[in-house]
Design a protein around this motif. Structure first.
Motif, PDB file in Angstrom:
ATOM      1  N   MET A 102      -2.270  46.387  84.744  1.00  0.00           N
ATOM      2  CA  MET A 102      -2.597  45.626  83.540  1.00  0.00           C
ATOM      3  C   MET A 102      -4.032  45.130  83.615  1.00  0.00           C
ATOM      4  O   MET A 102      -4.415  44.460  84.575  1.00  0.00           O
ATOM      5  CB  MET A 102      -1.656  44.421  83.405  1.00  0.00           C
ATOM      6  CG  MET A 102      -1.920  43.557  82.192  1.00  0.00           C
ATOM      7  SD  MET A 102      -0.852  42.094  82.079  1.00  0.00           S
ATOM      8  CE  MET A 102      -1.572  41.061  83.344  1.00  0.00           C
ATOM      9  N   ILE A 103      -4.849  45.470  82.616  1.00  0.00           N
ATOM     10  CA  ILE A 103      -6.214  44.944  82.607  1.00  0.00           C
ATOM     11  C   ILE A 103      -6.450  43.971  81.457  1.00  0.00           C
ATOM     12  O   ILE A 103      -7.452  43.267  81.461  1.00  0.00           O
ATOM     13  CB  ILE A 103      -7.272  46.064  82.595  1.00  0.00           C
ATOM     14  CG1 ILE A 103      -7.139  46.958  81.370  1.00  0.00           C
ATOM     15  CG2 ILE A 103      -7.201  46.888  83.864  1.00  0.00           C
ATOM     16  CD1 ILE A 103      -8.292  47.938  81.251  1.00  0.00           C
ATOM     17  N   LEU A 104      -5.552  43.948  80.476  1.00  0.00           N
ATOM     18  CA  LEU A 104      -5.535  42.905  79.451  1.00  0.00           C
ATOM     19  C   LEU A 104      -4.154  42.248  79.489  1.00  0.00           C
ATOM     20  O   LEU A 104      -3.201  42.850  79.993  1.00  0.00           O
ATOM     21  CB  LEU A 104      -5.813  43.487  78.062  1.00  0.00           C
ATOM     22  CG  LEU A 104      -7.201  44.087  77.797  1.00  0.00           C
ATOM     23  CD1 LEU A 104      -7.330  44.444  76.318  1.00  0.00           C
ATOM     24  CD2 LEU A 104      -8.325  43.168  78.213  1.00  0.00           C
ATOM     25  N   PRO A 105      -4.009  41.044  78.927  1.00  0.00           N
ATOM     26  CA  PRO A 105      -2.736  40.326  79.061  1.00  0.00           C
ATOM     27  C   PRO A 105      -1.671  40.814  78.080  1.00  0.00           C
ATOM     28  O   PRO A 105      -1.021  40.016  77.397  1.00  0.00           O
ATOM     29  CB  PRO A 105      -3.144  38.870  78.779  1.00  0.00           C
ATOM     30  CG  PRO A 105      -4.284  38.992  77.842  1.00  0.00           C
ATOM     31  CD  PRO A 105      -5.040  40.217  78.286  1.00  0.00           C
ATOM     32  N   PHE A 106      -1.485  42.120  78.011  1.00  0.00           N
ATOM     33  CA  PHE A 106      -0.483  42.722  77.142  1.00  0.00           C
ATOM     34  C   PHE A 106       0.341  43.711  77.950  1.00  0.00           C
ATOM     35  O   PHE A 106      -0.165  44.339  78.892  1.00  0.00           O
ATOM     36  CB  PHE A 106      -1.136  43.456  75.957  1.00  0.00           C
ATOM     37  CG  PHE A 106      -2.139  42.640  75.202  1.00  0.00           C
ATOM     38  CD1 PHE A 106      -1.789  41.434  74.619  1.00  0.00           C
ATOM     39  CD2 PHE A 106      -3.448  43.072  75.074  1.00  0.00           C
ATOM     40  CE1 PHE A 106      -2.715  40.675  73.927  1.00  0.00           C
ATOM     41  CE2 PHE A 106      -4.383  42.320  74.383  1.00  0.00           C
ATOM     42  CZ  PHE A 106      -4.027  41.127  73.809  1.00  0.00           C
ATOM     43  N   ASP A 107       1.573  43.883  77.555  1.00  0.00           N
ATOM     44  CA  ASP A 107       2.455  44.874  78.162  1.00  0.00           C
ATOM     45  C   ASP A 107       2.550  46.055  77.199  1.00  0.00           C
ATOM     46  O   ASP A 107       3.319  46.030  76.245  1.00  0.00           O
ATOM     47  CB  ASP A 107       3.835  44.264  78.410  1.00  0.00           C
ATOM     48  CG  ASP A 107       4.821  45.260  78.978  1.00  0.00           C
ATOM     49  OD1 ASP A 107       4.447  46.424  79.213  1.00  0.00           O
ATOM     50  OD2 ASP A 107       5.988  44.876  79.171  1.00  0.00           O
ATOM     51  N   PHE A 108       1.737  47.071  77.440  1.00  0.00           N
ATOM     52  CA  PHE A 108       1.688  48.191  76.506  1.00  0.00           C
ATOM     53  C   PHE A 108       2.962  49.031  76.538  1.00  0.00           C
ATOM     54  O   PHE A 108       3.148  49.898  75.694  1.00  0.00           O
ATOM     55  CB  PHE A 108       0.453  49.054  76.775  1.00  0.00           C
ATOM     56  CG  PHE A 108      -0.833  48.408  76.346  1.00  0.00           C
ATOM     57  CD1 PHE A 108      -1.203  48.382  75.017  1.00  0.00           C
ATOM     58  CD2 PHE A 108      -1.667  47.794  77.273  1.00  0.00           C
ATOM     59  CE1 PHE A 108      -2.375  47.776  74.605  1.00  0.00           C
ATOM     60  CE2 PHE A 108      -2.844  47.183  76.880  1.00  0.00           C
ATOM     61  CZ  PHE A 108      -3.197  47.167  75.541  1.00  0.00           C
ATOM     62  N   PRO A 124      -8.892  37.745  78.281  1.00  0.00           N
ATOM     63  CA  PRO A 124      -9.250  37.973  79.684  1.00  0.00           C
ATOM     64  C   PRO A 124      -9.070  39.428  80.109  1.00  0.00           C
ATOM     65  O   PRO A 124      -8.220  40.142  79.573  1.00  0.00           O
ATOM     66  CB  PRO A 124      -8.289  37.062  80.457  1.00  0.00           C
ATOM     67  CG  PRO A 124      -7.143  36.833  79.534  1.00  0.00           C
ATOM     68  CD  PRO A 124      -7.695  36.900  78.135  1.00  0.00           C
ATOM     69  N   VAL A 125      -9.891  39.828  81.071  1.00  0.00           N
ATOM     70  CA  VAL A 125      -9.860  41.177  81.636  1.00  0.00           C
ATOM     71  C   VAL A 125      -9.541  41.049  83.122  1.00  0.00           C
ATOM     72  O   VAL A 125     -10.148  40.233  83.828  1.00  0.00           O
ATOM     73  CB  VAL A 125     -11.217  41.894  81.455  1.00  0.00           C
ATOM     74  CG1 VAL A 125     -11.173  43.288  82.060  1.00  0.00           C
ATOM     75  CG2 VAL A 125     -11.602  41.952  79.975  1.00  0.00           C
ATOM     76  N   PHE A 126      -8.600  41.867  83.604  1.00  0.00           N
ATOM     77  CA  PHE A 126      -8.146  41.798  84.990  1.00  0.00           C
ATOM     78  C   PHE A 126      -8.438  43.102  85.717  1.00  0.00           C
ATOM     79  O   PHE A 126      -8.380  44.192  85.126  1.00  0.00           O
ATOM     80  CB  PHE A 126      -6.644  41.516  85.037  1.00  0.00           C
ATOM     81  CG  PHE A 126      -6.227  40.287  84.274  1.00  0.00           C
ATOM     82  CD1 PHE A 126      -6.327  39.026  84.850  1.00  0.00           C
ATOM     83  CD2 PHE A 126      -5.754  40.385  82.975  1.00  0.00           C
ATOM     84  CE1 PHE A 126      -5.954  37.886  84.145  1.00  0.00           C
ATOM     85  CE2 PHE A 126      -5.376  39.255  82.259  1.00  0.00           C
ATOM     86  CZ  PHE A 126      -5.484  38.005  82.849  1.00  0.00           C
ATOM     87  N   ALA A 127      -8.721  43.002  87.000  1.00  0.00           N
ATOM     88  CA  ALA A 127      -8.955  44.193  87.821  1.00  0.00           C
ATOM     89  C   ALA A 127      -7.635  44.929  88.038  1.00  0.00           C
ATOM     90  O   ALA A 127      -6.634  44.311  88.402  1.00  0.00           O
ATOM     91  CB  ALA A 127      -9.564  43.812  89.162  1.00  0.00           C
ATOM     92  N   PRO A 128      -7.605  46.255  87.851  1.00  0.00           N
ATOM     93  CA  PRO A 128      -6.370  47.005  88.056  1.00  0.00           C
ATOM     94  C   PRO A 128      -6.109  47.364  89.516  1.00  0.00           C
ATOM     95  O   PRO A 128      -4.980  47.707  89.878  1.00  0.00           O
ATOM     96  CB  PRO A 128      -6.592  48.266  87.223  1.00  0.00           C
ATOM     97  CG  PRO A 128      -8.070  48.481  87.275  1.00  0.00           C
ATOM     98  CD  PRO A 128      -8.682  47.106  87.320  1.00  0.00           C
ATOM     99  N   LEU A 129      -7.148  47.302  90.346  1.00  0.00           N
ATOM    100  CA  LEU A 129      -7.050  47.705  91.750  1.00  0.00           C
ATOM    101  C   LEU A 129      -7.894  46.767  92.600  1.00  0.00           C
ATOM    102  O   LEU A 129      -8.831  46.140  92.110  1.00  0.00           O
ATOM    103  CB  LEU A 129      -7.596  49.141  91.937  1.00  0.00           C
ATOM    104  CG  LEU A 129      -6.954  50.282  91.154  1.00  0.00           C
ATOM    105  CD1 LEU A 129      -7.848  51.521  91.236  1.00  0.00           C
ATOM    106  CD2 LEU A 129      -5.566  50.577  91.682  1.00  0.00           C
ATOM    107  N   ASP A 130      -7.575  46.695  93.889  1.00  0.00           N
ATOM    108  CA  ASP A 130      -8.471  46.026  94.826  1.00  0.00           C
ATOM    109  C   ASP A 130      -9.805  46.775  94.849  1.00  0.00           C
ATOM    110  O   ASP A 130      -9.851  48.001  94.678  1.00  0.00           O
ATOM    111  CB  ASP A 130      -7.889  46.042  96.235  1.00  0.00           C
ATOM    112  CG  ASP A 130      -6.659  45.162  96.394  1.00  0.00           C
ATOM    113  OD1 ASP A 130      -6.350  44.383  95.472  1.00  0.00           O
ATOM    114  OD2 ASP A 130      -5.996  45.282  97.443  1.00  0.00           O
ATOM    115  N   GLY A 131     -10.885  46.037  95.091  1.00  0.00           N
ATOM    116  CA  GLY A 131     -12.179  46.688  95.181  1.00  0.00           C
ATOM    117  C   GLY A 131     -13.283  45.686  95.424  1.00  0.00           C
ATOM    118  O   GLY A 131     -13.041  44.552  95.868  1.00  0.00           O
TER     119      GLY A 131
END
Length: 213
Positions: A1-7, A90-97
């Motif tokens: 999830m990179i936006l606060p929505f469940d697509f 808000p924008v969230f990171a999808p992976l560690d990095g």
């Protein structure tokens, strides 16, 4: 999830920015307020939480900006996925990095504030690009800063600071940045299509949005 929505469960709208959409012919795309009213009017009409624009899409909307028309062959192939939502989302990171680079690409039709993260995915380097952010999203960033999956990294920016677009996130994957820092082409020409698709995999491998290729 990179936006606060469940697509997978929240309603979303697939937006068509190709020549197959006759509504675009009469729309003043150079007027960002008009363009924004069109995009978010469609989203509200559909009862959706967000709009989605596809990968490898041959678009006509780039005629709005000289940024995509600087050579004899205009750029028209979209290399990422767009997620259209309100400024401040808000924008969230999808992976560690780690933070690879960032920049305010401040031109009409450009990315505006942009962040590129560097990851290791399936044992290989992978870069993720986040364009059209808010200017405060760049505050406090440092190259090499660690980022965890699910961590908030930014917010969607309003126009004109987001490159003068209706608020949205341009999300793109790259396997090779070719020396770019804080920027990478998000749209290419028809003649460059195969070369860029080879190094810009489909972001839906991470997003898993139903109905997208």
């Amino acid at each position: 999830m990179i936006l606060p929505f469940d697509f997978q469960n929240d309603p979303f709208l697939l937006l068509d920015f190709t020549a197959d959409n006759p509504e675009l012919a009469d729309l003043d795309l150079t007027n960002t307020a008009v363009f924004t009213d069109y995009v978010f009017g469609k989203i509200r009409q559909a009862g959706a939480v967000a709009g989605v624009g596809g990968y490898n899409e041959h678009r006509v909307i780039y005629r709005r900006s000289p940024h995509f028309n600087q050579t004899e062959e205009s750029r028209c192939i979209h290399l990422g996925i767009d997620l259209w939502a309100e400024a401040g989302t808000p924008v969230f990171a999808p992976l560690d990095g780690i933070v690879h680079s960032f920049r305010d690409n401040n031109n009409f039709g450009d990315y505006g504030p942009t962040i590129i993260l560097e990851h290791v995915w399936n044992g290989k380097p992978l870069y993720t690009l986040y364009g059209h952010l808010s200017r405060p999203s760049l505050t406090g960033l440092q190259v090499g800063m660690a980022v965890k999956a699910g961590q908030k990294i930014a917010e969607l920016g309003p126009f004109p600071e987001n490159g003068d677009w209706p608020p949205h996130l341009h999300f793109q994957l790259m396997t090779d940045l070719g020396g770019h820092q804080g920027d990478f082409p998000g749209v290419c020409t028809l003649s460059e299509r195969e070369r860029y698709l080879a190094i810009c995999p489909n972001p839906n491998q991470l997003l898993h949005i139903p109905g997208l290729n």
